[in-house]
Design an enzyme around this catalytic site. Structure first.
Site, PDB file in Angstrom:
ATOM      1  N   GLU A  79       8.324  -1.191   9.590  1.00  0.00           N
ATOM      2  CA  GLU A  79       7.495  -2.681  10.116  1.00  0.00           C
ATOM      3  C   GLU A  79       7.660  -2.437  11.595  1.00  0.00           C
ATOM      4  OE1 GLU A  79       6.386  -4.318   8.019  1.00  0.00           O
ATOM      5  OE2 GLU A  79       7.534  -4.117   6.273  1.00  0.00           O
ATOM      6  N   ILE A  80       6.635  -1.724  12.005  1.00  0.00           N
ATOM      7  CA  ILE A  80       6.435  -1.513  13.613  1.00  0.00           C
ATOM      8  C   ILE A  80       5.568  -2.823  14.103  1.00  0.00           C
ATOM      9  CG2 ILE A  80       6.451   0.822  14.277  1.00  0.00           C
ATOM     10  CD1 ILE A  80       3.330   0.760  13.870  1.00  0.00           C
ATOM     11  N   SER A 101       0.707  -1.498  -0.011  1.00  0.00           N
ATOM     12  CA  SER A 101       0.052   0.019  -0.135  1.00  0.00           C
ATOM     13  C   SER A 101       0.732   1.276   0.012  1.00  0.00           C
ATOM     14  CB  SER A 101      -1.010  -0.076   1.337  1.00  0.00           C
ATOM     15  OG  SER A 101      -0.260  -0.067   2.446  1.00  0.00           O
ATOM     16  N   CYS A 158      -8.870  -6.632  -2.375  1.00  0.00           N
ATOM     17  CA  CYS A 158      -9.925  -6.087  -1.629  1.00  0.00           C
ATOM     18  C   CYS A 158     -10.829  -6.705  -0.881  1.00  0.00           C
ATOM     19  CB  CYS A 158     -10.641  -5.477  -2.735  1.00  0.00           C
ATOM     20  SG  CYS A 158     -11.869  -6.713  -3.522  1.00  0.00           S
ATOM     21  N   CYS A 183      -6.029  -4.109  -5.591  1.00  0.00           N
ATOM     22  CA  CYS A 183      -6.422  -5.408  -5.593  1.00  0.00           C
ATOM     23  C   CYS A 183      -5.867  -6.165  -6.668  1.00  0.00           C
ATOM     24  CB  CYS A 183      -7.955  -5.810  -5.475  1.00  0.00           C
ATOM     25  SG  CYS A 183      -8.457  -7.442  -5.403  1.00  0.00           S
TER      26      CYS A 183
END
Ligand code: ADP
Ligand code: MG
Ligand code: ZN
Length: 189
Positions: A92-93, A22, A180, A148
């Protein structure tokens, strides 16, 4: 030596969340680059679990790259902090232990701008606890969506296409797809 956490300026927490692909890392790098142009000292951290791109940088899926320090535990971030750092960026928490929430809060209280990026949900569409907690505590929240891979609609789910059952399995397009709500299939059990 002066305590690097004592810095009398207003700090805050920004969280960039969303599914895989994303553009979380891309957005994190964009904000870091702008801070660097403004001549602010930035320290960028990543988890040692994320071995996808070596241990000295973070790279987005479109090959944007910046130098980063890889750490195993959240508290190492405080230990490695330089006194004159204005911006602390963490990618990347979701890979970090739950102490990362307190670390981010300490940094913000000490006047640092904290930019944290990570997955909000795992491959089963369940929230990652650290991301959820940090979202609740952040001043600024951004949720990114991907495209998607099945139908082209906005995607907020991470579909694991490999057979692994562990919660954390590091991979890219070999193991995951953005999906999606309609095209995402929740894995059984
Ligand atoms: P994240 O950190 O959220 O996993 P990145 O910032 O590393 O994402 O990568 C985002 C980039 O991934 C996009 O700019 C695009 O070039 C690429 N990409 C690959 N697959 C997709 C997809 N299904 N939807 C959106 N972007 C994708
Ligand atoms: Mg990323
Ligand atoms: Zn779809």
């Amino acid at each position: 030596m002066a305590n690097p956490l004592i810095y009398h300026k207003q700090g805050w927490i920004e969280v960039i969340c969303g599914c895989m692909f994303s553009g979380k890392t891309e957005e994190l790098i964009r904000r870091v680059r702008i801070a660097l142009i403004a001549k602010q000292k930035v320290q960028l951290f990543n988890s040692k679990i994320d071995t996808r791109y070596g241990l000295d940088s973070i790279i987005s899926h479109n090959q944007n790259k910046v130098a980063a320090i890889c750490v195993r535990k959240s508290e190492e971030i405080l230990a490695l902090l330089d006194k004159d750092t204005r911006v602390v960026a963490i990618d990347e928490i979701n890979f970090f232990d739950k102490g990362i929430v307190e670390v981010c809060e300490k940094l913000a209280h000490a006047g640092k701008r904290v930019i944290a990026a990570g997955l909000d949900t795992d491959y089963r569409a369940e929230p990652f606890e650290v991301t959820a907690a940090l979202l609740a505590k952040a001043e600024f929240v951004t949720k990114n969506l991907a495209v998607c891979t099945k139908c082209g609609n906005p995607a907020s789910f991470t579909q694991r296409i490999s057979k692994d059952k562990k919660r954390i399995v590091v991979g890219t397009t070999d193991a995951y797809q953005a999906r999606c709500r309609r095209c995402y299939k929740k894995p059984r059990n």
